[in-house]
Design an enzyme around this catalytic site. Structure first.
Site, short mmCIF file in Angstrom:
data_model
loop_
_atom_site.label_atom_id
_atom_site.label_comp_id
_atom_site.label_asym_id
_atom_site.label_seq_id
_atom_site.Cartn_x
_atom_site.Cartn_y
_atom_site.Cartn_z
N CYS A 1 3.73 10.57 2.56
CA CYS A 1 5.00 10.71 3.28
C CYS A 1 6.03 9.69 2.82
O CYS A 1 5.68 8.66 2.27
CB CYS A 1 4.78 10.44 4.78
N CYS B 1 9.25 9.52 7.74
CA CYS B 1 8.60 10.74 8.24
C CYS B 1 8.47 10.68 9.77
O CYS B 1 8.06 9.66 10.33
CB CYS B 1 7.22 10.90 7.61
#
Ligand SMILES: [Zn+2]
Length: 364
Positions: free
Chosen positions: A45, A49
């Protein structure tokens, strides 16, 4: 051979502790500088995120998506860490807010701006600073000051300009102007007005050098093919100053400067320099003066050294605005990919200066 300066700058990313803090804070300004991967889910990520935060022992950091994929992770579908759009969205958001601030009569509050951006106040503040290098309030004052600056050029008196621009006392104006413009309003209005600037030119291996001297020190060192365009450039820099070819008065000093450009550029930086620019330019130039001969840095490294990792382009602009060739060694700043980037006085000269300093030709 990397210089000490380069090694300091080479510290590429903050430590894992700092990255982890960015993850915990869902810090969007850290997007693009690393990704984090979660061992249990095999997903990686971007720091912003929205997904639930993993436990720290599950996390691995990678410089980018390529590295994470190479280690067997796949990109998160929520934050799409390999797509550049958040950065684009963010920069559009920040420019929209900048336009709003520029049009405002009084400094908008942080809360108002954050609401407009749809972000929390602290998140907005961080994002704005990451893109512009200044706080929203400083930006407001800078815009106002630049209005002042153009009015000063148009011949208003300093006091009238201060009132026009909304400063209610000229002492506050002076304090603000010095901070924002990097020089006293009198000196800006000058464009050199009332100043006497002496100059000398000479030929050297780099072409023609023009050196100019104000009361405060060397105020310009320009390089070119011949004298005439250099004189025009000097006049453009100090439109209201009286320019004299140096005679007996200062002539020797200027000839020495010209000789140093060719022979011992290292000594140039030790001369009294009359450096004029905005605060940001002054900070960039100060940083450039710390790059030793033979060393180089990239625009992005200088930007991150200034604590403004996204200001690489602004750094490049500050380099291009340098008016003291060689003495402020903007020729030692390259693009991240090793390309020469730009040079106010021609890439050929930049290449030649670097070749002399390093004893080899850099990629171009
Ligand atoms: Zn994600």
């Amino acid at each position: 051979m990397p210089s000490t300066f380069q090694r300091t700058l080479a510290r590429p990313l903050a430590g894992d502790g700092e990255r982890w803090r960015a993850v915990l804070a869902r810090d969007a300004t850290a997007d693009g500088s690393f990704v984090y991967a979660v061992r249990s889910t095999r997903v990686y990520c971007r720091s912003s995120c929205p997904a639930r935060r993993p436990r720290p022992e599950q996390v691995r950091f990678f410089a980018d998506g390529d590295a994470a994929r190479a280690a067997g992770y796949r990109p998160c579908r929520r934050c799409r860490p390999d797509e550049g759009e958040p950065a684009v969205r963010q920069s559009e958001l920040v420019s929209r807010i900048c336009r709003f601030i520029a049009a405002a009569e009084t400094a908008p509050s942080l809360r108002e701006l954050a609401q407009r951006a749809g972000l929390s106040a602290s998140h907005f503040h961080r994002l704005f600073a990451a893109y512009t290098g200044v706080t929203p309030r400083a930006y407001f004052h800078a815009v106002r000051a630049s209005r002042v600056r153009s009015q000063l050029r148009d011949g208003l008196t300093v006091t009238a300009a201060a009132y026009e621009a909304g400063f209610n006392s000229s002492s506050r104006f002076y304090a603000a102007a010095q901070r924002v413009l990097g020089m006293k309003p009198g000196a800006v209005r000058h464009g050199g007005a009332g100043e006497e600037i002496r100059y000398a030119t000479a030929h050297c291996d780099l072409g023609t050098v023009l050196a100019a001297l104000s009361e405060r020190g060397i105020c310009a060192i320009l390089l070119g093919d011949n004298k005439r365009p250099l004189l025009a450039e000097l006049r453009g820099l100090f439109p209201n100053a009286t320019l004299h070819p140096a005679g007996a008065n200062g002539g020797a000093a200027l000839r020495a400067v010209v000789a140093l450009v060719d022979g011992q550029p290292a000594l140039l930086g030790k001369l009294p320099l009359d450096i004029r620019g905005t605060v940001f330019q002054l900070r960039v130039w100060e940083m450039l003066r710390k790059i030793p001969a033979g060393g180089v840095a990239t625009y992005a490294e200088i930007a991150s050294q200034l604590g403004m990792p996204r200001a690489a382009r602004a750094v490049a602009n500050a380099c291009a605005a340098n008016r003291l060739a060689v003495a402020i060694p903007c020729h030692r700043v390259l693009r991240g990919n090793g390309e020469l980037g730009g040079y106010r006085w021609g890439l050929q000269r930049k290449r030649e200066l670097l070749r002399r300093e390093r004893g080899s030709t850099p990629g171009s």
